[in-house]
Design an enzyme around this catalytic site. Structure first.
Site, PDB file in Angstrom:
ATOM      1  N   TYR A  60       4.590   8.794 -15.719  1.00  0.00           N
ATOM      2  CA  TYR A  60       3.452   7.955 -15.555  1.00  0.00           C
ATOM      3  C   TYR A  60       3.582   6.923 -16.424  1.00  0.00           C
ATOM      4  O   TYR A  60       2.918   7.143 -17.371  1.00  0.00           O
ATOM      5  CB  TYR A  60       2.320   8.857 -15.130  1.00  0.00           C
ATOM      6  CG  TYR A  60       2.311   9.718 -14.025  1.00  0.00           C
ATOM      7  CD1 TYR A  60       3.347   9.664 -13.059  1.00  0.00           C
ATOM      8  CD2 TYR A  60       1.242  10.712 -14.002  1.00  0.00           C
ATOM      9  CE1 TYR A  60       3.439  10.629 -11.996  1.00  0.00           C
ATOM     10  CE2 TYR A  60       1.326  11.794 -13.020  1.00  0.00           C
ATOM     11  CZ  TYR A  60       2.232  11.533 -11.771  1.00  0.00           C
ATOM     12  OH  TYR A  60       2.290  12.469 -10.878  1.00  0.00           O
ATOM     13  N   LEU A 208      -6.751  12.258  -1.634  1.00  0.00           N
ATOM     14  CA  LEU A 208      -7.882  11.324  -1.053  1.00  0.00           C
ATOM     15  C   LEU A 208      -6.742  10.401  -0.144  1.00  0.00           C
ATOM     16  O   LEU A 208      -7.035   9.391   0.282  1.00  0.00           O
ATOM     17  CB  LEU A 208      -8.425  10.518  -2.008  1.00  0.00           C
ATOM     18  CG  LEU A 208      -9.518  11.191  -2.998  1.00  0.00           C
ATOM     19  CD1 LEU A 208     -10.040  10.550  -3.683  1.00  0.00           C
ATOM     20  CD2 LEU A 208     -10.339  11.934  -1.748  1.00  0.00           C
TER      21      LEU A 208
HETATM   22  N1  NAP Z   1       3.782  15.631  -7.805  1.00  0.00           N
HETATM   23  C1  NAP Z   1       4.142  14.403  -7.361  1.00  0.00           C
HETATM   24  O1  NAP Z   1       5.006  13.952  -6.641  1.00  0.00           O
HETATM   25  C2  NAP Z   1       2.950  13.392  -7.331  1.00  0.00           C
HETATM   26  C3  NAP Z   1       2.990  12.251  -6.320  1.00  0.00           C
HETATM   27  C4  NAP Z   1       1.714  11.284  -6.592  1.00  0.00           C
HETATM   28  C5  NAP Z   1       0.696  11.988  -7.128  1.00  0.00           C
HETATM   29  N2  NAP Z   1       0.479  13.084  -8.079  1.00  0.00           N
HETATM   30  C6  NAP Z   1      -0.623  13.476  -8.745  1.00  0.00           C
HETATM   31  O2  NAP Z   1      -1.680  13.483  -7.932  1.00  0.00           O
HETATM   32  C7  NAP Z   1      -2.691  12.696  -8.311  1.00  0.00           C
HETATM   33  C8  NAP Z   1      -3.726  12.363  -7.246  1.00  0.00           C
HETATM   34  O3  NAP Z   1      -2.739  11.272  -6.320  1.00  0.00           O
HETATM   35  P1  NAP Z   1      -3.153   9.687  -6.532  1.00  0.00           P
HETATM   36  O4  NAP Z   1      -4.090   9.298  -7.510  1.00  0.00           O
HETATM   37  O5  NAP Z   1      -2.055   9.018  -6.521  1.00  0.00           O
HETATM   38  O6  NAP Z   1      -3.922   9.619  -5.263  1.00  0.00           O
HETATM   39  P2  NAP Z   1      -5.503   9.996  -4.407  1.00  0.00           P
HETATM   40  O7  NAP Z   1      -5.996  11.045  -5.599  1.00  0.00           O
HETATM   41  O8  NAP Z   1      -5.329  10.382  -3.164  1.00  0.00           O
HETATM   42  O9  NAP Z   1      -6.005   8.685  -4.424  1.00  0.00           O
HETATM   43  C9  NAP Z   1      -6.479   7.900  -5.609  1.00  0.00           C
HETATM   44  C10 NAP Z   1      -6.989   6.731  -5.107  1.00  0.00           C
HETATM   45  O10 NAP Z   1      -8.320   6.934  -4.616  1.00  0.00           O
HETATM   46  C11 NAP Z   1      -9.390   6.072  -5.049  1.00  0.00           C
HETATM   47  N3  NAP Z   1     -10.551   6.992  -5.347  1.00  0.00           N
HETATM   48  C12 NAP Z   1     -10.653   8.087  -6.313  1.00  0.00           C
HETATM   49  N4  NAP Z   1     -11.753   8.491  -6.137  1.00  0.00           N
HETATM   50  C13 NAP Z   1     -12.609   7.759  -5.322  1.00  0.00           C
HETATM   51  C14 NAP Z   1     -13.805   7.938  -4.945  1.00  0.00           C
HETATM   52  N5  NAP Z   1     -14.763   9.059  -5.324  1.00  0.00           N
HETATM   53  N6  NAP Z   1     -14.430   7.008  -4.302  1.00  0.00           N
HETATM   54  C15 NAP Z   1     -13.327   5.818  -3.784  1.00  0.00           C
HETATM   55  N7  NAP Z   1     -12.215   5.644  -4.259  1.00  0.00           N
HETATM   56  C16 NAP Z   1     -11.850   6.827  -4.962  1.00  0.00           C
HETATM   57  C17 NAP Z   1      -8.697   5.768  -6.544  1.00  0.00           C
HETATM   58  O11 NAP Z   1      -9.084   4.415  -6.861  1.00  0.00           O
HETATM   59  P3  NAP Z   1     -10.065   4.100  -8.122  1.00  0.00           P
HETATM   60  O12 NAP Z   1      -9.281   4.143  -9.225  1.00  0.00           O
HETATM   61  O13 NAP Z   1     -10.731   2.680  -7.876  1.00  0.00           O
HETATM   62  O14 NAP Z   1     -11.200   5.546  -8.216  1.00  0.00           O
HETATM   63  C18 NAP Z   1      -7.220   5.555  -5.975  1.00  0.00           C
HETATM   64  O15 NAP Z   1      -6.804   4.218  -5.691  1.00  0.00           O
HETATM   65  C19 NAP Z   1      -2.005  11.735  -9.447  1.00  0.00           C
HETATM   66  O16 NAP Z   1      -2.932  11.173 -10.086  1.00  0.00           O
HETATM   67  C20 NAP Z   1      -0.979  12.597  -9.971  1.00  0.00           C
HETATM   68  O17 NAP Z   1      -1.543  13.393 -10.979  1.00  0.00           O
HETATM   69  C21 NAP Z   1       1.859  13.702  -7.830  1.00  0.00           C
END
Ligand code: NAP
Length: 283
Positions: A60, A208
């Site tokens: 990251y 999300l």
């Molecule tokens: N193992 C893997 O291959 C892999 C792949 C992808 C991700 N990950 C892990 O999974 C975690 C979560 O995935 P992600 O961050 O990509 O996606 P996510 O949690 O599904 O969604 C994040 C998105 O949602 C928005 N958001 C979050 N909380 C919100 C709320 N309460 N209201 C409105 N919008 C909201 C964020 O924008 P704002 O910043 O504006 O809140 C961001 O754009 C990552 O941080 C990482 O640690 C792992």
């Protein structure tokens, strides 16, 4: 009744609602944050909250997310926070990810995770992807060796099938699996069910749907959110928490108000009817 906590071992009992750092670095998860002070402030808010399960990865940024965690940890004086990190992805630019599972590379990256997080040992080290060009024994083997050396406490996997999980379990104990899973993307239901049976943590990434579930203006998610005077994102997280006690959602955000809303989602209790209505969204 859903459990609020998940136990990795008697010393590592965490609140199931965690935090993922992938939103902190620059665009395409590449380079520094547009505003690094803000990224550190978000991490400080995570540490000040009751979130004690933080998911990150060397890839990251690379490294920028870990460095923001390390910076925030410098001034943190509270109880232990469990940091889960990953190795196995190399980066060539924004949005580009290439799997490399050669044992000497994985060993280097565990060392660099320790350095970039400022830790002496890693509570949970996840293999980001299995490299099909390298034997599973070699990839898991080097992590098991580093566990013996005291550099890793627990080993987990990411984006695997049930069969791959079983093959890895035959080599060494696996405590977690991190696969893509959310209210509208339930392709990996079989992996979740197997993890549940085995008492292995299931860490859904994109909980999300990268924010799609937060902006749902119509439909059942919004209706149920209104009933609970909550936001759709909170209902999507509450559904995950109720789906199985082994689920540890790690929503990512660079916005402190969103972080607080996500944490508050652990207090929402869906009725069985609401839970069923939401479950049908992926049909
Ligand atoms: N193992 C893997 O291959 C892999 C792949 C992808 C991700 N990950 C892990 O999974 C975690 C979560 O995935 P992600 O961050 O990509 O996606 P996510 O949690 O599904 O969604 C994040 C998105 O949602 C928005 N958001 C979050 N909380 C919100 C709320 N309460 N209201 C409105 N919008 C909201 C964020 O924008 P704002 O910043 O504006 O809140 C961001 O754009 C990552 O941080 C990482 O640690 C792992």
């Amino acid at each position: 009744m859903t459990a609020k906590t998940f136990q990795f071992d008697p010393e590592l009992v965490v609140n199931r609602l965690g935090y993922g750092t992938m939103q902190l670095p620059g665009k395409g998860v590449w380079g520094p944050a547009e505003n690094p002070e803000e990224a550190v402030a978000v991490m400080q808010a995570v540490l000040a909250s009751d979130v004690n399960f933080i998911d990150t990865a060397d890839s990251y940024g690379p490294f920028f997310a870990n460095l923001y965690v390390k910076e925030a940890l410098k001034t943190y004086r509270g109880p232990h926070k469990m940091i889960a990190t990953k190795v196995g992805f190399t980066r060539q630019g924004p949005g580009e990810w290439t799997v490399v599972g050669r044992p000497e590379y994985l060993r280097q990256q565990v060392e660099l995770n320790l350095w970039s997080l400022g830790l002496e040992s890693i509570d949970l080290l996840q293999l980001h992807r299995i490299d099909p060009a390298v034997s599973l024994e070699a990839q898991i083997g080097v992590l098991a060796d580093m566990q013996q050396e005291g550099k890793i406490k627990h080993i987990g996997l990411s984006q695997v099938s049930v069969s791959e999980l079983k093959q890895a379990q035959a080599i060494t104990p696996i405590v977690s699996v991190q696969n893509r899973y959310n209210l509208i993307d339930r392709h990996d239901e079989a992996v979740l069910n197997y993890a549940d049976e085995q008492g292995i943590a299931f860490i859904p990434w994109f909980p999300l749907a990268t924010g799609k579930l937060a902006t749902d203006e119509n439909g059942i998610l919004m209706q149920i959110a209104k009933t609970h005077q909550a936001q759709p994102a909170q209902i999507a997280l509450a559904w995950l928490l109720q789906r199985s006690d082994v689920i540890l959602p790690i929503p990512g955000t660079r916005n402190i108000a969103h972080l607080k809303a996500n944490i508050a989602a652990q207090e929402i209790v869906l009725t069985p009817a609401e839970f069923d209505q939401l479950s049908r969204l992926a049909d």
